[in-house]
Design an enzyme around this catalytic site. Structure first.
Site, PDB file in Angstrom:
ATOM      1  N   ASP A  95     -37.548  10.877   2.582  1.00 39.60           N
ATOM      2  CA  ASP A  95     -36.361  11.413   1.929  1.00 39.60           C
ATOM      3  C   ASP A  95     -35.985  10.443   0.813  1.00 39.60           C
ATOM      4  OD1 ASP A  95     -33.171  12.804   3.131  1.00 39.60           O
ATOM      5  OD2 ASP A  95     -34.227  12.915   1.213  1.00 39.60           O
ATOM      6  N   SER A  96     -35.293  10.964  -0.195  1.00 41.02           N
ATOM      7  CA  SER A  96     -35.174  10.221  -1.463  1.00 41.02           C
ATOM      8  C   SER A  96     -34.005   9.250  -1.518  1.00 41.02           C
ATOM      9  CB  SER A  96     -35.004  11.216  -2.615  1.00 41.02           C
ATOM     10  OG  SER A  96     -33.921  12.091  -2.295  1.00 41.02           O
ATOM     11  N   ASP A 286     -36.561  18.505  10.038  1.00 41.07           N
ATOM     12  CA  ASP A 286     -36.419  17.144  10.570  1.00 41.07           C
ATOM     13  C   ASP A 286     -35.012  17.015  11.127  1.00 41.07           C
ATOM     14  OD1 ASP A 286     -35.058  16.648   7.741  1.00 41.07           O
ATOM     15  OD2 ASP A 286     -34.553  14.951   9.062  1.00 41.07           O
ATOM     16  N   CYS A 324     -40.970  21.526  32.366  1.00 37.70           N
ATOM     17  CA  CYS A 324     -41.519  20.652  31.326  1.00 37.70           C
ATOM     18  C   CYS A 324     -42.775  19.949  31.819  1.00 37.70           C
ATOM     19  CB  CYS A 324     -40.473  19.613  30.924  1.00 37.70           C
ATOM     20  SG  CYS A 324     -41.049  18.481  29.642  1.00 37.70           S
ATOM     21  N   CYS A 326     -44.105  17.233  30.354  1.00 28.64           N
ATOM     22  CA  CYS A 326     -44.229  15.897  29.753  1.00 28.64           C
ATOM     23  C   CYS A 326     -44.406  14.833  30.832  1.00 28.64           C
ATOM     24  CB  CYS A 326     -43.008  15.587  28.891  1.00 28.64           C
ATOM     25  SG  CYS A 326     -41.588  14.885  29.748  1.00 28.64           S
ATOM     26  N   CYS A 329     -41.269  14.051  32.957  1.00 30.63           N
ATOM     27  CA  CYS A 329     -40.914  15.054  33.976  1.00 30.63           C
ATOM     28  C   CYS A 329     -41.938  15.120  35.101  1.00 30.63           C
ATOM     29  CB  CYS A 329     -40.758  16.419  33.327  1.00 30.63           C
ATOM     30  SG  CYS A 329     -39.271  16.519  32.321  1.00 30.63           S
ATOM     31  N   HIS A 355     -39.140  12.471  26.407  1.00 32.07           N
ATOM     32  CA  HIS A 355     -38.957  13.844  26.898  1.00 32.07           C
ATOM     33  C   HIS A 355     -38.384  14.751  25.809  1.00 32.07           C
ATOM     34  CE1 HIS A 355     -37.594  17.346  29.103  1.00 32.07           C
ATOM     35  NE2 HIS A 355     -36.438  17.169  28.496  1.00 32.07           N
TER      36      HIS A 355
HETATM   37  N1  2YX Z   1     -27.436  13.319  16.587  1.00 29.78           N
HETATM   38  C1  2YX Z   1     -27.378  13.756  15.556  1.00 29.78           C
HETATM   39  C2  2YX Z   1     -27.300  14.338  14.227  1.00 29.78           C
HETATM   40  C3  2YX Z   1     -26.717  13.610  13.182  1.00 29.78           C
HETATM   41  C4  2YX Z   1     -26.618  14.184  11.913  1.00 29.78           C
HETATM   42  C5  2YX Z   1     -27.118  15.470  11.698  1.00 29.78           C
HETATM   43  C6  2YX Z   1     -26.957  16.115  10.381  1.00 29.78           C
HETATM   44  C7  2YX Z   1     -28.120  15.835   9.478  1.00 29.78           C
HETATM   45  N2  2YX Z   1     -27.921  16.702   8.360  1.00 29.78           N
HETATM   46  C8  2YX Z   1     -28.523  16.541   7.176  1.00 29.78           C
HETATM   47  N3  2YX Z   1     -29.483  15.617   6.897  1.00 29.78           N
HETATM   48  C9  2YX Z   1     -29.753  15.783   5.557  1.00 29.78           C
HETATM   49  C10 2YX Z   1     -30.595  15.090   4.679  1.00 29.78           C
HETATM   50  C11 2YX Z   1     -30.575  15.433   3.312  1.00 29.78           C
HETATM   51  N4  2YX Z   1     -31.377  14.735   2.415  1.00 29.78           N
HETATM   52  C12 2YX Z   1     -31.279  15.010   1.089  1.00 29.78           C
HETATM   53  N5  2YX Z   1     -32.045  14.315   0.212  1.00 29.78           N
HETATM   54  N6  2YX Z   1     -30.473  15.994   0.621  1.00 29.78           N
HETATM   55  C13 2YX Z   1     -29.693  16.756   1.426  1.00 29.78           C
HETATM   56  O1  2YX Z   1     -28.951  17.619   0.940  1.00 29.78           O
HETATM   57  C14 2YX Z   1     -29.733  16.466   2.848  1.00 29.78           C
HETATM   58  C15 2YX Z   1     -28.924  17.186   3.735  1.00 29.78           C
HETATM   59  C16 2YX Z   1     -28.930  16.832   5.081  1.00 29.78           C
HETATM   60  N7  2YX Z   1     -28.208  17.303   6.116  1.00 29.78           N
HETATM   61  C17 2YX Z   1     -27.713  16.191  12.723  1.00 29.78           C
HETATM   62  C18 2YX Z   1     -27.806  15.613  14.000  1.00 29.78           C
END
Ligand code: 2YX
Length: 392
Positions: A95-96, A286, A324, A326, A329, A355
């Site tokens: 990721d950037s 992801d 499961c 794994c 488990c 798990h």
């Molecule tokens: N436990 C836990 C947990 C914590 C946070 C999240 C939310 C993650 N959401 C999220 N990641 C991102 C990465 C991102 N990267 C970039 N470059 N741009 C995004 O708009 C972007 C948007 C995102 N939205 C989901 C689960």
């Protein structure tokens, strides 16, 4: 020799869902695919051998923002690039940094040029721009790199979302220009075939923004596609918007994304979210959910969420998930996991992480199977019925 591009092909279409194959230089990735998050070059609590063997993860994500701050991308380049530095021989996506600056660093100043911010590690003054983010990702050497974008809050007004989207589009053009320059520089450097096999991004993905405003989303998609990337991501979701609003964006926008390129939904999500997004044609995901929640005692199972801290499991000799397969488990009980967690044993996080990753990755394997068999809709319905039925 310039880096060979990734090869993407759709294998099966089942209503809105699709199954495909993404070929990179290091891995053949079946989609839809879940990418474990390895922010700092490690998927917290699990060894790469387990990721490759029992879990069969084909691609992991790393974060440019974190590695740029520590240990620094030049150190990683000097050690042969990120794959060699960490010992991961399959595919990687980086990721950037735009999102991480927004979500992690307190003080930050966004200008046309880029983002000034203070390191969340030592408070030092830092700066990231589209060009620096592309150069940093080139030093890391992941096969798939992301354009540098701005992620607005999930509930941004139309005006705020438009301002942010326009900036992201200007940064997307600069990201693309610098990416292509780096590709040429790499090619002109006369890389040998072997060197080419080890370095050089094969793909850059553009990121669609626009918050929950569908007209903005459609405009962002069209203008991002106009710039031209090897794949396209939906950003700006799972950042505080209502779940219904995220699902509406998925339903409206995912099917409009170029069908001949990978479609990536960033940062999502729960099993329900993954199935919803797959139904609209998303290929790549992801999320830190399986790994981060494991460290807080949460197991994801075919019958929903199970938190080992709950006294209900104190004498329960059943495995986390009776369905499961794994290694955790097969060997351990809920009672034992609860004991480990309450005792503060590090093995609790290690076993729960293993798990959870198995559950997310194996669920995606079953999703792919169901799409290729033309029964994804039935699979999804049965999965959610059991998942929401809860634990007996
Ligand atoms: N436990 C836990 C947990 C914590 C946070 C999240 C939310 C993650 N959401 C999220 N990641 C991102 C990465 C991102 N990267 C970039 N470059 N741009 C995004 O708009 C972007 C948007 C995102 N939205 C989901 C689960």
């Amino acid at each position: 020799m310039s880096a060979q591009p990734i090869i993407w092909q759709t294998l099966a279409q089942d209503e809105g869902a699709r199954a495909g194959i993404l070929r990179t230089r290091r891995a053949t990735i079946e989609t839809p695919v879940f990418m474990p998050v390895g922010t700092l070059g490690s998927v917290k609590g699990v060894r790469f051998e387990a990721l490759e063997t029992e879990l069969d993860a084909r691609i992991i994500l790393a974060n440019t923002y974190h590695l740029y701050l520590r240990p620094g991308v030049e150190l990683i380049r000097a050690c042969g690039g990120l794959h060699r530095f960490i010992g991961w021989e399959r595919a990687m996506l980086t990721d950037s940094g735009g999102f991480q600056v927004w979500s992690l660093s307190g003080l930050r100043r966004v200008t046309e040029e880029g983002v000034e911010f203070r390191s969340h590690i030592d408070g030092s003054q830092c700066f990231l721009s589209p060009e620096i983010a592309m150069e940093a990702q080139a030093a890391l050497g992941a096969e798939i790199v992301m354009a540098f974008d701005e992620c607005p809050p999930g509930k941004s007004s139309l005006e705020e979302a438009r301002r942010s989207m326009e900036l992201t589009l200007r940064w997307a053009q600069r990201s693309r220009r610098r990416f292509l320059e780096l590709q040429r520089e790499g090619a002109d450097a006369g890389r040998t075939q072997e060197q080419d096999l080890l370095s050089g991004a094969q793909a850059q993905f553009g990121i669609v923004q626009g918050a929950i405003h569908l007209d903005l989303r459609r405009e962002s998609l069209a203008r991002t596609v106009e710039i031209g990337f090897e794949g396209y991501a939906l950003g700006g979701l799972s950042v505080g918007e209502e779940k219904g609003a995220m699902y509406e964006v998925l339903a409206e926008i995912a099917p409009l994304m170029p069908a001949d390129r990978p479609r990536y939904l960033m940062g999502v999500g729960t099993p329900e979210d993954l199935l919803e997004a797959v139904a609209h044609g998303i290929d790549m995901f992801d999320c830190v959910l399986p790994t981060r929640t494991a460290r807080n005692g949460l197991a994801w199972t075919s019958r929903g969420r199970l938190n080992v801290k709950n006294a209900r499991w104190a004498r329960d000799t059943k495995p986390l998930d009776e369905e499961c397969a794994c290694a955790v488990c097969r060997r351990h009980s809920r009672a034992y996991l609860r004991h480990l967690y309450l005792a503060g044993e590090m093995l609790a996080a290690i076993l729960l992480t293993h798990h959870n990753l198995f559950f997310f990755l194996d669920t995606m394997r079953r999703v792919r199977q169901s799409i290729r068999s033309g029964c994804f809709s039935r699979f999804r319905q049965e999965f959610l019925e059991r998942f929401n039925a809860g634990l007996d």
